[in-house]
Design an enzyme around this catalytic site. Sequence first.
Site, PDB file in Angstrom:
ATOM      1  N   LYS A 151       3.777  16.574  22.088  1.00 43.22           N
ATOM      2  CA  LYS A 151       2.566  15.762  22.483  1.00 43.22           C
ATOM      3  C   LYS A 151       1.376  16.637  21.487  1.00 43.22           C
ATOM      4  O   LYS A 151       1.206  17.635  21.050  1.00 43.22           O
ATOM      5  CB  LYS A 151       2.172  16.186  23.814  1.00 43.22           C
ATOM      6  CG  LYS A 151       0.999  15.851  24.546  1.00 43.22           C
ATOM      7  CD  LYS A 151       0.782  16.351  25.979  1.00 43.22           C
ATOM      8  CE  LYS A 151      -0.344  15.543  26.909  1.00 43.22           C
ATOM      9  NZ  LYS A 151      -0.205  15.944  28.064  1.00 43.22           N
TER      10      LYS A 151
ATOM     11  N   SER B  47      -0.697  12.443  31.313  1.00 37.57           N
ATOM     12  CA  SER B  47      -1.402  12.327  30.068  1.00 37.57           C
ATOM     13  C   SER B  47      -0.242  12.088  29.068  1.00 37.57           C
ATOM     14  O   SER B  47      -0.393  12.001  27.806  1.00 37.57           O
ATOM     15  CB  SER B  47      -2.171  13.266  29.843  1.00 37.57           C
ATOM     16  OG  SER B  47      -1.697  14.547  29.860  1.00 37.57           O
TER      17      SER B  47
ATOM     18  N   SER C 176       1.164  15.708  34.582  1.00 37.35           N
ATOM     19  CA  SER C 176       1.050  14.944  33.245  1.00 37.35           C
ATOM     20  C   SER C 176       2.389  14.849  32.594  1.00 37.35           C
ATOM     21  O   SER C 176       2.840  14.004  31.752  1.00 37.35           O
ATOM     22  CB  SER C 176       0.051  15.377  32.187  1.00 37.35           C
ATOM     23  OG  SER C 176      -1.092  14.724  32.629  1.00 37.35           O
TER      24      SER C 176
HETATM   25  N1  GLN Z   1      -3.949  13.044  35.739  1.00 35.24           N
HETATM   26  C1  GLN Z   1      -4.455  14.400  35.885  1.00 35.24           C
HETATM   27  C2  GLN Z   1      -5.724  14.553  35.085  1.00 35.24           C
HETATM   28  O1  GLN Z   1      -6.262  13.536  34.645  1.00 35.24           O
HETATM   29  C3  GLN Z   1      -3.395  15.272  35.378  1.00 35.24           C
HETATM   30  C4  GLN Z   1      -3.494  15.515  33.872  1.00 35.24           C
HETATM   31  C5  GLN Z   1      -2.732  16.649  33.412  1.00 35.24           C
HETATM   32  O2  GLN Z   1      -1.654  17.043  34.241  1.00 35.24           O
HETATM   33  N2  GLN Z   1      -2.969  16.967  32.091  1.00 35.24           N
HETATM   34  O3  GLN Z   1      -6.339  15.493  35.102  1.00 35.24           O
END
Ligand code: GLN
Length: 451
Positions: free
Chosen positions: A48, A123, A147
């Site tokens: 990532k 994400s 994410s």
């Molecule tokens: N969807 C969550 C957010 O927008 C989690 C994101 C993540 O785990 N990096 O913060």
Amino acid sequence: MTGPTAVESVTASFARMEAVRAGADGLNCVLWSDRERAPLAGYPVAVKDNIATLDLPTTCGSRILEGYVSPYEATVVSRLRAAGSVVLCKTNCDEFAMGSSNENSAYGPVRNPIDPCRVPGGSSGGSAAAVAAGIVRIALGSETGGSVRQPAAFCGVVGVKPTYGRVSRFGLVAFASSLDQVGVLGRTVDDAALGMEVIAGRDPYDSTSADRPVPRYRDAASQPMRGLTIGRPAEYFPPSLDRRVAALCDRALDALRSQGAQVRDISLPHTDLAIPVYYIIAPAEASSNLARFDGVRYGLRVTGDDGLRAMYERTRSRGFGPEVTRRVLLGTYVLSAGYYDAYYKKAQEVRACITEDFRSAFASGIDVIFTPTTPSPAFELGAKSDPYEMYLNDIFTCTGNLAGVPGISVPIGRVDGLPIGGQLITRHFDEAGMFAAAYALERALGDEAHR
Ligand code: GLN
């Protein structure tokens, strides 16, 4: 014509070597071999883009870091390389890992390989899509609120978030430091277990990494479920849950029973407070962590002749997208003088209640908790324009980040042809137990996991 894959070729060479060594003709050509130290030999992996690599950019899906190449490498990446793998690519993600659909990337959205009209989740959407599309078997992602597990569920692959402290965060660009962990996405439970075995463990460069032995997670593959008790928390199966998702969860629980486990109804009573608490703590920590992107040390700088402060403002307004800006504003507000006790401190107190929910469930004889990973399958690109609706995607996963417990998402079937994930959660540092249950679930469901 296609030749053998790198993994097949390495595996074949090791097998031939063993055969020659064991052979009666006594060639004696090999002195020492490296199978144990190079478990990922021949594996291409994807990383990532919020994890630092030396030879490729690390942009976090943001314009503010466009073209930025890190002067050092994340410990997890060094460990992958030391285990013999090749870093094939950096993957697209929501900007600074803020999002659940990968639509917040400055480099455009990622599409779901199962249905390109739909999002892959986020994400770590690029990592999940890269595994689902067959580009790699193993990819690194990061988790702050779901994410890795949520995109894994949306793309029909396996995704693991380890215990907070299990894996080094050195070189992971910080979003919310008390929640962040590097996770692994894999085509199968075994791929994820192998990846986790390689990256887990104490790192002197991350003082929050735990000094605990890392078991060989792949050994969990043969561990029986007999005698184990699975908890089914009522709060994760509300009456409003899509009945087709609920039906797949019932089938998964039956599959675990068929492997010898017992299922017991439990309660995790503070679950409904997780999203509000997460959206105070995560933006608060993000507003502080992202203060470093000021146009001085990293990436983008939008200059002018009106002074330093104006340069900061221009760089940050130009460099950050709307969701990151929203989080920084929200976080700055909840941390501001006079509001700290009402918001951040209060949220930390409620967070302790959420952690206690898990602790008491495990203390009452529950070995593994089973839940749906997400309330619904992947949605269409552009379908969720309201931020709060988007935030609700993490309703079943952000609890694990708040409590610090490990969780894995495993494919358990499909709804309208779209993958659904089931989540298995265990006590702190019991990744081995989590993998054992995940192997058992995968084994019992067989092909049904993808139908
Ligand atoms: N969807 C969550 C957010 O927008 C989690 C994101 C993540 O785990 N990096 O913060």
